[in-house]
Design a protein around this motif. Structure first.
Motif, PDB file in Angstrom:
ATOM      1  N   GLN A 248       8.833  -1.998  -3.284  1.00  0.00           N
ATOM      2  CA  GLN A 248       7.747  -1.039  -3.097  1.00  0.00           C
ATOM      3  C   GLN A 248       6.851  -0.970  -4.331  1.00  0.00           C
ATOM      4  OE1 GLN A 248      11.043  -0.321  -2.636  1.00  0.00           O
ATOM      5  NE2 GLN A 248      11.345   1.141  -0.955  1.00  0.00           N
ATOM      6  N   GLU A 249       7.454  -0.986  -5.526  1.00  0.00           N
ATOM      7  CA  GLU A 249       6.659  -0.936  -6.756  1.00  0.00           C
ATOM      8  C   GLU A 249       5.767  -2.161  -6.892  1.00  0.00           C
ATOM      9  OE1 GLU A 249       9.758   1.678  -9.514  1.00  0.00           O
ATOM     10  OE2 GLU A 249       9.994  -0.495  -9.365  1.00  0.00           O
ATOM     11  N   THR A 252       1.991  -2.163  -5.686  1.00  0.00           N
ATOM     12  CA  THR A 252       0.898  -1.572  -6.465  1.00  0.00           C
ATOM     13  C   THR A 252      -0.109  -2.602  -6.972  1.00  0.00           C
ATOM     14  OG1 THR A 252       2.300   0.284  -7.097  1.00  0.00           O
ATOM     15  CG2 THR A 252       0.359  -0.115  -8.447  1.00  0.00           C
ATOM     16  N   VAL A 255      -2.331  -3.455  -4.112  1.00  0.00           N
ATOM     17  CA  VAL A 255      -3.234  -2.354  -3.767  1.00  0.00           C
ATOM     18  C   VAL A 255      -4.395  -2.284  -4.760  1.00  0.00           C
ATOM     19  CG1 VAL A 255      -3.421   0.161  -3.578  1.00  0.00           C
ATOM     20  CG2 VAL A 255      -1.427  -1.013  -2.610  1.00  0.00           C
ATOM     21  N   LYS A 256      -4.097  -2.507  -6.032  1.00  0.00           N
ATOM     22  CA  LYS A 256      -5.121  -2.434  -7.077  1.00  0.00           C
ATOM     23  C   LYS A 256      -6.000  -3.674  -7.134  1.00  0.00           C
ATOM     24  CE  LYS A 256      -2.694   0.645 -10.293  1.00  0.00           C
ATOM     25  NZ  LYS A 256      -2.096   0.758 -11.660  1.00  0.00           N
ATOM     26  N   PRO A 271       3.296   1.079   4.119  1.00  0.00           N
ATOM     27  CA  PRO A 271       3.011   1.598   2.779  1.00  0.00           C
ATOM     28  C   PRO A 271       1.724   1.057   2.178  1.00  0.00           C
ATOM     29  CG  PRO A 271       4.905   0.104   2.717  1.00  0.00           C
ATOM     30  CD  PRO A 271       4.611   0.390   4.152  1.00  0.00           C
ATOM     31  N   LEU A 272       1.322  -0.152   2.542  1.00  0.00           N
ATOM     32  CA  LEU A 272       0.041  -0.668   2.055  1.00  0.00           C
ATOM     33  C   LEU A 272      -1.125   0.128   2.630  1.00  0.00           C
ATOM     34  CD1 LEU A 272       0.738  -4.513   2.168  1.00  0.00           C
ATOM     35  CD2 LEU A 272       0.236  -3.178   0.111  1.00  0.00           C
ATOM     36  N   GLU A 274      -0.842   3.252   3.734  1.00  0.00           N
ATOM     37  CA  GLU A 274      -0.734   4.600   3.154  1.00  0.00           C
ATOM     38  C   GLU A 274      -1.299   4.644   1.741  1.00  0.00           C
ATOM     39  OE1 GLU A 274       3.419   5.376   3.490  1.00  0.00           O
ATOM     40  OE2 GLU A 274       3.353   5.530   5.690  1.00  0.00           O
ATOM     41  N   ALA A 275      -1.231   3.514   1.042  1.00  0.00           N
ATOM     42  CA  ALA A 275      -1.765   3.453  -0.329  1.00  0.00           C
ATOM     43  C   ALA A 275      -3.276   3.291  -0.355  1.00  0.00           C
ATOM     44  CB  ALA A 275      -1.100   2.305  -1.087  1.00  0.00           C
TER      45      ALA A 275
END
Length: 413
Positions: A248-249, A252, A255-256, A271-272, A274-275
């Motif tokens: 999960q970490e 990031t 996402v960035k 989760p992607l 949701e981010a």
């Protein structure tokens, strides 16, 4: 009247259930909310369609089920039990604890079976010694999730060959973007990369033979798989310090926009999103071809249902397996689970990633079940430790493979 039994209670504490004609005893480990809801609805639907059958459902938690399944298959067998495809079911087949259900697959008088056509792509993962031992009802795809917007900005086409993939990595890195993110803190993510490299380099049959301990880890063909991995690891195409991150970490950097791709299962999509990533930014593609001509098998962990060899009501059990194989039933189950039906006549939820995965898996040569399902637990543990160590220190490759070979000889002795 259904009976619910949570798996925190030991199997030996279960009240013995003597199944009579018309009573169907089902054991599952589907205690999480969505699987529980799916099975509850399907059991009600089955009873409504088969009013002569009463279902008794024993519901376990995952750990309780894993600890209890061999015991109850041997001493107090239900009529139906859920499990997993491929090599995960092999020990129970070899021990004579699962029933041969090849007649369902060959449509020998079982109405609504039709599995040979509708589930041909999943047949290999249900087959041992030329016979079928259960029915699959849900799976999900693995592949490459990527920042579509970054690819477009850098004029990178979706790669379909290994040369294209490596070239895309080189272009991303030159442009200041890490090509591939991964979090290997908990090891299993490395197995997803290894599986695809091995499936594409050597093929499904070789990959299964390796998982069965039939091939040395020092075999030149395994070395060839690591040669391809070298092409990603040595130029620095994976994120730095990945052993410090969970899966999960490791989302990031993607996402960035600091990393562009992730070899991962479809559970990463939620989760992607949701981010903050939109479907315009996020894409999916099949892991590319490496050795031309090798059929494209996929990584698709598959949940299955089986009839224990010691079941008391095998007639109604087969009715239930055929019911669970139906397109309408699998459509409803997987709508609740947010996963993919195996029956290719089913309808898939309106989601671009599920639709892409469904198209890919329906056309797959075969499905691998993931390294820690396909290999025995002790070998899987040693293998994944070795894969992570290799990704951190690729120069240790030969020593790692020799160590894995010693583990193979010990595990499969």
């Amino acid at each position: 009247m259904k009976k619910f039994l949570m798996g925190m209670v030991a199997a030996t504490a279960m009240a013995a259930t003597v199944a009579s004609a018309g009573t169907l005893v089902i054991n599952t480990d589907t205690s999480d909310p969505a699987p529980k809801e799916a099975f509850e609805k399907m059991i009600k639907k089955f009873e409504a369609e088969n009013p002569d059958v009463t279902v008794e459902w024993n519901l376990f938690d995952h750990e309780g089920y894993k600890q209890s399944i061999r015991n109850f298959l041997t001493t107090d067998a239900p009529d139906v039990a859920n499990w997993y495809a491929g090599n995960r079911m092999r020990p129970f087949v070899k021990a004579g604890l699962f029933e041969d259900v090849s007649d369902i697959w060959s449509d020998s008088g079982w109405q609504d079976g039709a599995l040979t056509g509708s589930m041909a792509h999943a047949k290999k993962s249900m087959t041992i010694a030329g016979r079928q031992w259960g029915v699959p009802y849900t799976y999900y795809q693995w592949g490459v999730y990527y920042r579509k917007d970054i690819f477009e900005k850098m004029d990178i086409a979706v790669p379909t060959t290994w040369a294209d993939f490596v070239a895309a990595c080189a272009k991303l890195k030159a442009g200041g973007v890490t090509p591939i993110t991964i979090g290997s803190k908990y090891l299993w993510t490395t197995a997803g990369v290894f599986d695809y490299l091995n499936l594409r380099t050597n093929g499904y049959e070789f990959h299964m033979d390796l998982a069965l301990g039939k091939v040395p880890y020092t075999d030149p063909r395994v070395q060839a798989t690591f040669d391809k991995w070298d092409e990603l690891v040595k130029p620095g195409y994976f994120i730095e310090n990945h052993a410090a991150y969970s899966w999960q970490e490791a989302l990031t950097p993607m996402v960035k926009g600091e990393a562009a791709m992730y070899v991962m299962g479809n559970f990463a999509v939620a989760p992607l999103r949701e981010a903050g990533l939109t479907d315009d930014q996020l894409g999916f593609f099949q892991f590319p071809e490496i050795t031309p001509g090798i059929p494209m098998a996929e990584e698709a962990p598959t949940d299955t249902i089986h009839i224990p060899a010691n079941a008391k009501n095998k007639t109604d059990a087969k009715r239930f397996l055929i019911f669970m194989a139906r397109a309408d039933v699998q459509t409803e189950i997987n709508g609740i689970l947010g996963q993919l039906p195996i029956n290719n006549a089913s309808t898939v939820k309106d989601d671009k990633f599920l639709k892409a995965g469904n198209n890919m898996l329906n056309n797959a040569y075969a499905m691998a079940q993931f390294y820690d399902r396909d290999a025995p637990a002790e070998m899987a543990s040693a293998g994944m430790k070795g894969f992570q160590e290799y990704m951190v220190k690729p120069d240790r490759r030969d020593a790692i493979l020799k160590r894995l070979e010693k583990a193979r000889q010990r595990v499969y002795k």
